[in-house]
Write an enzyme that holds these catalytic residues in place. Structure first.
Site, mmCIF file in Angstrom:
data_model
loop_
_atom_site.group_PDB
_atom_site.id
_atom_site.type_symbol
_atom_site.label_atom_id
_atom_site.label_comp_id
_atom_site.label_asym_id
_atom_site.label_seq_id
_atom_site.Cartn_x
_atom_site.Cartn_y
_atom_site.Cartn_z
ATOM 1 N N THR A 212 0.790 -1.322 -0.086
ATOM 2 C CA THR A 212 0.161 -0.088 -0.102
ATOM 3 C C THR A 212 1.055 1.302 -0.073
ATOM 4 O O THR A 212 0.634 2.122 -0.769
ATOM 5 C CB THR A 212 -0.939 -0.120 1.238
ATOM 6 O OG1 THR A 212 -1.656 -1.142 1.275
ATOM 7 C CG2 THR A 212 -1.778 1.332 1.240
ATOM 8 N N VAL A 213 1.988 1.258 0.952
ATOM 9 C CA VAL A 213 2.570 2.585 1.195
ATOM 10 C C VAL A 213 3.742 2.555 0.189
ATOM 11 O O VAL A 213 3.812 3.752 -0.618
ATOM 12 C CB VAL A 213 3.147 2.721 2.526
ATOM 13 C CG1 VAL A 213 4.112 3.936 2.486
ATOM 14 C CG2 VAL A 213 2.276 2.587 3.501
ATOM 15 N N ARG B 74 8.300 -8.551 -3.350
ATOM 16 C CA ARG B 74 8.171 -9.971 -3.461
ATOM 17 C C ARG B 74 7.158 -10.149 -4.640
ATOM 18 O O ARG B 74 7.172 -11.209 -5.497
ATOM 19 C CB ARG B 74 7.363 -10.439 -2.192
ATOM 20 C CG ARG B 74 8.346 -11.078 -1.327
ATOM 21 C CD ARG B 74 7.587 -11.823 -0.232
ATOM 22 N NE ARG B 74 6.612 -10.779 0.489
ATOM 23 C CZ ARG B 74 5.920 -11.050 1.637
ATOM 24 N NH1 ARG B 74 6.090 -12.079 2.376
ATOM 25 N NH2 ARG B 74 5.183 -10.073 2.029
ATOM 26 N N GLY C 140 0.914 8.126 10.188
ATOM 27 C CA GLY C 140 0.768 8.183 8.769
ATOM 28 C C GLY C 140 1.118 9.724 8.162
ATOM 29 O O GLY C 140 2.283 9.955 8.125
ATOM 30 N N ILE D 109 0.369 12.729 9.008
ATOM 31 C CA ILE D 109 0.438 13.881 9.855
ATOM 32 C C ILE D 109 2.075 14.046 10.279
ATOM 33 O O ILE D 109 2.699 13.103 10.668
ATOM 34 C CB ILE D 109 -0.018 13.578 11.200
ATOM 35 C CG1 ILE D 109 -1.789 13.068 10.932
ATOM 36 C CG2 ILE D 109 -0.121 14.961 11.995
ATOM 37 C CD1 ILE D 109 -2.373 13.016 12.091
ATOM 38 N N LYS E 65 3.870 3.576 18.129
ATOM 39 C CA LYS E 65 4.056 4.752 17.749
ATOM 40 C C LYS E 65 4.404 6.052 18.950
ATOM 41 O O LYS E 65 5.117 6.963 18.785
ATOM 42 C CB LYS E 65 2.600 5.362 17.082
ATOM 43 C CG LYS E 65 2.519 4.663 15.858
ATOM 44 C CD LYS E 65 1.067 4.548 15.159
ATOM 45 C CE LYS E 65 0.892 3.618 14.062
ATOM 46 N NZ LYS E 65 -0.400 3.690 13.724
#
Ligand code: HSE
Length: 433
Positions: free
Chosen positions: A13-14, A45, A132, A134, A202
């Site tokens: 995703t990222v 992968r 994420g 911010i 976090k």
């Protein structure tokens, strides 16, 4: 303009978001960085047909990136602990700067990684690992550098916040969790979200970079939201509070509080207004006062926004021929204070208590006496006659701040009373005044 060569490891995703934004906004990013940021190799992968990789070499072996002598910056987006640690240490060993979105890696192995990076004279940047999109690490390490920071508190897991928000409408935990997974918010293992482990990763990073202490993830307290019921959420609302899953770090003279827990916060506080999958971090500095950073804590391009901000910082260093300017944890390593994480018994908090009392004369007096013996001051009390059932009646109490040790003793004594049925429900509360 000079070229700075970047290799991306991980096209999930990222990784996909980072590739797309770097490509789409290449001109504006180059203008800001003062150099061209070239993606020179991509490893994953699995390939992704939806990404326009064009001539960029693609490989399934992440070490093709790490060992490519042309690459200046390795972007680690594979996630997880061990493989990511090996990858990052190998990249550092090859003299490459590293940008990562991996909060677990930094929270658990950050001290070792930063030491290796300092020896090699390279940067390891991790903005995307916390909240994420911010830019809260930049705010804490740089924007608030003048301040003594004593409190950091945040909604730093979008999945948990989404679940609690939906539960306000009376929906059950398990049903909403399934929905959050289907929407793609949750970690591969959703217990990381709902049991507070992801938030503790976090919070560990925020506390270290805000307070100037080493990363101490293994000592963080985590309490999840799987035991929170729509009933308690509704009754907290009646008292003027909202239940949020917060990471709270507080610096005290004797040590730091480091805890992730469901928490009642006043509905009137800005943090109570943060709903759905969004994140927010409250930072209290002695000079500036309370500041809050709000926005998307997950998602492909939102997280890519932070990854690329780090790439730009590093690219400026590479292109300018300079070295690291901002210390890894915002403080020079020799200035880090060895403050211990306090045991939960030493934490100070207010509490929401729900007691199932048998409808006997004098029950409330006994409960009040126990609280008073332990120096616990009652802020409000609610007895719901309308919910009287099977000879039992719920009594809800909100207390002022007290040491957790005292509350544990009081709860033990209350549960031993013949007039109380079952266990006392306890949720901590914070006012953030
Ligand atoms: N599972 C995480 C969340 C993703 O829900 O916040 C971002 O770290």
């Amino acid at each position: 303009m000079k070229d700075v060569n970047v290799g991306i490891c991980g096209l999930g995703t990222v990784g996909g978001g980072t590739f797309n934004v770097l490509t789409r906004n290449a001109a504006i990013i180059a203008g800001r960085a003062g150099c061209n940021i070239r993606i020179t190799r991509v490893a994953s992968r699995r390939g992704r047909d939806d990404l326009a990789l064009g001539d960029i070499p693609f490989t399934t072996d992440i070490y093709d990136v790490v060992n490519d002598p042309a690459i200046d910056v390795v972007v680690e987006l594979i996630g997880g602990y061990d493989a990511a640690k090996e990858l990052v240490l190998a990249a550092i060993g090859n003299g490459k700067h590293v940008v990562t979105a991996n909060k677990a890696l930094i929270a658990v192995h950050g001290n070792e990684i930063f030491e290796a990076a300092a020896k090699a004279g390279v940067v390891v940047a991790y903005e995307a690992g916390v909240a994420g999109g911010i830019p809260v690490i930049k705010a804490v390490r740089e924007g608030l550098a003048a301040n003594r920071i004593d409190t950091i508190a945040g909604i730093i897991n979008g999945t948990g916040n989404y679940i609690l928000t939906e539960m306000r409408a009376g929906r059950e935990f398990s049903e909403v969790l399934k929905e959050a997974q289907a929407l793609g918010y949750a970690e591969a293992d959703p217990t990381f979200d709902v049991e507070g482990i992801d938030a503790a990763h976090k919070l560990t990073i925020l506390a270290a970079s805000g307070f100037g202490v080493p990363l101490q993830f293994e000592k963080a307290y985590t309490e999840g939201i799987s035991g929170i019921t729509p009933y308690d959420i509704a009754h907290a609302e009646l008292l003027g509070y909202r239940v949020k899953h917060l990471g709270i770090a507080r610096r005290r003279e004797e040590g730091i509080e480091l805890r992730v827990q469901p928490t009642l916060v006043p509905q009137s506080h800005l943090i109570a207004q943060v709903d759905g999958v969004l994140n927010a971090v409250l930072v209290d500095g002695d000079a500036v006062g309370q500041t809050m950073y709000y926005g998307p804590g997950a998602g492909d391009e939102a997280t890519a926004s932070s990854v690329i901000a780090d790439i730009v910082d590093v690219a400026r260093i590479v292109a300018g021929g300079g070295g690291q300017t901002v210390p890894y944890l915002g403080f020079a390593p020799e200035a880090l204070e060895d403050l211990p994480v306090l045991p939960m018994e030493d934490v100070q908090s207010a509490y929401y208590l729900r007691i199932q009392a048998f409808d006997h004369p004098g029950v409330l007096a006994k409960v009040a006496a126990i609280l008073s013996e332990h120096g616990i001051n009652i802020e409000s009390i609610m007895q719901k006659e309308s919910e009287f059932k099977d000879g039992r009646i719920p009594v809800i109490i909100l207390t002022h701040t007290v040491q957790e040790r005292q509350m544990n003793l009081a709860i033990e004594e209350m549960e031993a009373l013949a007039d109380i049925d079952g266990q006392v429900v306890r949720i901590r509360a914070e006012n953030f005044n």
